[in-house]
Enzyme design. Structure first.
Site, short mmCIF file in Angstrom:
data_model
loop_
_atom_site.label_atom_id
_atom_site.label_comp_id
_atom_site.label_asym_id
_atom_site.label_seq_id
_atom_site.Cartn_x
_atom_site.Cartn_y
_atom_site.Cartn_z
N THR A 1 42.01 34.48 -24.23
CA THR A 1 42.74 35.30 -23.90
C THR A 1 43.43 34.75 -22.36
O THR A 1 44.09 35.37 -21.29
CB THR A 1 41.81 36.89 -23.43
OG1 THR A 1 42.11 37.17 -24.05
CG2 THR A 1 42.82 37.71 -22.47
N ASP B 1 43.24 30.70 -30.84
CA ASP B 1 42.87 32.13 -30.47
C ASP B 1 41.59 31.65 -31.44
O ASP B 1 41.16 31.80 -32.28
CB ASP B 1 43.69 32.78 -31.15
CG ASP B 1 43.91 34.13 -31.36
OD1 ASP B 1 42.83 35.15 -31.02
OD2 ASP B 1 44.43 35.11 -30.93
N SER B 2 40.75 32.99 -30.62
CA SER B 2 39.33 32.62 -31.07
C SER B 2 38.43 33.62 -32.48
O SER B 2 38.04 33.41 -33.07
CB SER B 2 37.55 32.74 -29.78
OG SER B 2 37.82 34.95 -29.72
N SER B 3 39.69 34.69 -32.67
CA SER B 3 39.53 34.68 -34.12
C SER B 3 39.70 33.89 -35.46
O SER B 3 39.15 34.68 -36.18
CB SER B 3 40.39 35.80 -34.12
OG SER B 3 42.15 35.67 -34.29
N THR C 1 37.05 35.83 -26.51
CA THR C 1 35.78 36.87 -26.43
C THR C 1 35.20 36.56 -28.16
O THR C 1 34.41 36.88 -27.93
CB THR C 1 35.79 37.46 -26.22
OG1 THR C 1 37.03 38.47 -25.98
CG2 THR C 1 36.14 37.29 -24.11
N ASP C 2 36.45 37.09 -28.98
CA ASP C 2 35.99 37.43 -30.25
C ASP C 2 34.69 36.30 -30.60
O ASP C 2 33.31 37.20 -31.57
CB ASP C 2 37.11 37.32 -30.87
CG ASP C 2 38.36 38.27 -30.79
OD1 ASP C 2 37.50 39.49 -29.91
OD2 ASP C 2 39.36 38.75 -31.61
N THR D 1 18.28 42.22 -38.80
CA THR D 1 18.11 43.77 -38.66
C THR D 1 19.42 43.85 -38.34
O THR D 1 20.47 43.72 -37.69
CB THR D 1 17.23 44.76 -38.14
OG1 THR D 1 17.55 45.08 -37.67
CG2 THR D 1 17.09 44.21 -36.32
N GLN D 2 19.86 45.20 -38.84
CA GLN D 2 21.16 45.86 -37.88
C GLN D 2 21.51 45.81 -36.78
O GLN D 2 22.11 46.65 -36.20
CB GLN D 2 21.80 46.77 -39.49
CG GLN D 2 22.24 46.25 -41.02
CD GLN D 2 23.05 47.50 -40.95
OE1 GLN D 2 22.76 48.51 -41.20
NE2 GLN D 2 22.55 47.26 -42.89
N CYS D 3 20.02 46.78 -36.48
CA CYS D 3 19.52 47.54 -35.00
C CYS D 3 20.04 46.59 -34.42
O CYS D 3 19.78 45.51 -34.21
CB CYS D 3 18.11 48.13 -34.90
SG CYS D 3 17.87 49.43 -36.48
#
Length: 342
Positions: free
Chosen positions: A13, A58-60, A90-91, A278-280
């Site tokens: 970006t 594009d970082s995606s 940033t992605d 963990t997903q946390c």
């Protein structure tokens, strides 16, 4: 004597411009930057040069091969500069920061990755402040790490995650203290920094930057109703060597799903390194605190401590590319460059 810093513009970006189809990466970032910096105050900045990738990203669209490309660009010019700034979208910035932290392990110079949520070409943006501050940090402080700088926070790269899609404070390191806070003053927490190595291993004669198999590591999130067939399909490809299991809480899988557990056990027996994180957002895996997690201990799944998803994914890629298979489980549990709490 001023330090000399290389700014490598990879896309993202920060250097994009508006088009009929939304923001797109465009060449010519150096001219735009120098136009923005036409002020006497720039004498306070280190000397810098700007390079651009031939094919902006594009970082995606980032692929593991890009990590190799970036590391090769840096290591081939390592002795010519005192520090490095990567401008990145940033992605997937936290993935690249984590990957480079392993590939440039033992760095003796700052490698600071930054970008923005609004392009530099826009009147109101966060791009210029992020870049200027990254330059000041790289040009005036001894920071022997791969870091992310964003919105007043200097973060260890392999502890970082993008937590906000639109806020200027998009990045944080949920399980580790910020390396520096930047407000009116710059408060660098030097005691948290990794030790500098007089001769980084990646500068040794004969060293080759790792090449990655993009299919080597897969990610399996646990969710209610997860079918073993999903895991079986992921693991059915011959070039899969690692699996990141995103489990509940302190590392709990649905152990009542006998078919799923059998699939994971078979994967371990087939020399696939399975790592449990963990997903946390905060906290670490304590595999065995509950009986469900203890089931993973019995079948040989590696507990991933408090690794971020980005760090776990890139570390496993790095180890598969550089280490013998029998070493992977042990090394995944060890801190190589500050990425986890042992």
């Amino acid at each position: 004597m001023k330090r000399k810093i290389l700014i490598l513009y990879t896309g993202g970006t920060i250097g994009m411009q508006a088009s009929d189809n939304g923001y797109i990466p465009v060449p010519g970032f150096e001219a735009l930057l120098r136009q923005q910096l036409r002020t006497g105050a720039t004498q306070q900045l280190p000397d810098f040069e700007v390079q651009e990738l031939d094919q902006l990203i594009d970082s995606s669209n980032l692929q593991p091969a890009h990590w190799t490309e970036l590391a090769e660009r840096l290591t081939s010019q390592w002795q010519q500069y005192d520090g490095f700034i990567l401008l990145h979208g940033t992605d997937t910035m936290a993935y690249t920061a984590s990957a480079l932290s392993f590939m440039l392990r033992g760095t003796d110079k700052p490698v600071i990755i930054t970008g923005s949520q609004i392009p530099l070409s826009e009147l109101r943006n966060d791009a210029l402040d992020n870049l200027i501050t990254a330059l000041i940090l790289a040009g005036n402080y001894d920071i022997p790490e791969v870091c992310i700088y964003f919105n007043g926070r200097l973060l260890r790269g392999n502890r970082s995650s993008k937590l906000k899609s639109a806020g200027f404070d998009a990045f944080d390191s949920p399980n580790f203290t910020w390396l520096a806070q930047v407000g009116i003053h710059i408060d660098l927490h030097s005691h948290l920094l990794l030790e500098s190595h007089p001769q980084p291993g990646f500068l040794a004669a004969g060293y080759k930057v790792p090449q990655f198999n993009p299919n080597a590591v897969v990610i399996l999130p646990v969710y209610p109703g997860l079918s073993a067939r999903i895991a079986q399909d992921m693991l059915s490809h011959d070039d899969v060597s690692g699996l990141i299991l995103l489990s509940y809480g302190v590392g709990n899988p649905p152990d009542a799903n006998a078919e799923l557990m059998q699939t994971l056990e078979q994967a371990v027996q087939n020399n696939v390194t399975v790592v449990n994180i963990t997903q946390c957002l905060q906290g670490k895996v304590s595999q065995g605190a509950y009986a469900t997690g203890a089931a993973l201990n019995r079948i040989g799944v590696v507990p991933g401590s408090d690794l971020t998803l980005e760090a776990a994914f890139t570390k496993l890629h790095y180890l598969i590319a550089t280490q013998k298979p029998e070493s992977l489980s042990r090394l995944m549990s060890q801190s190589l460059c500050g990425e986890l709490t042992e």
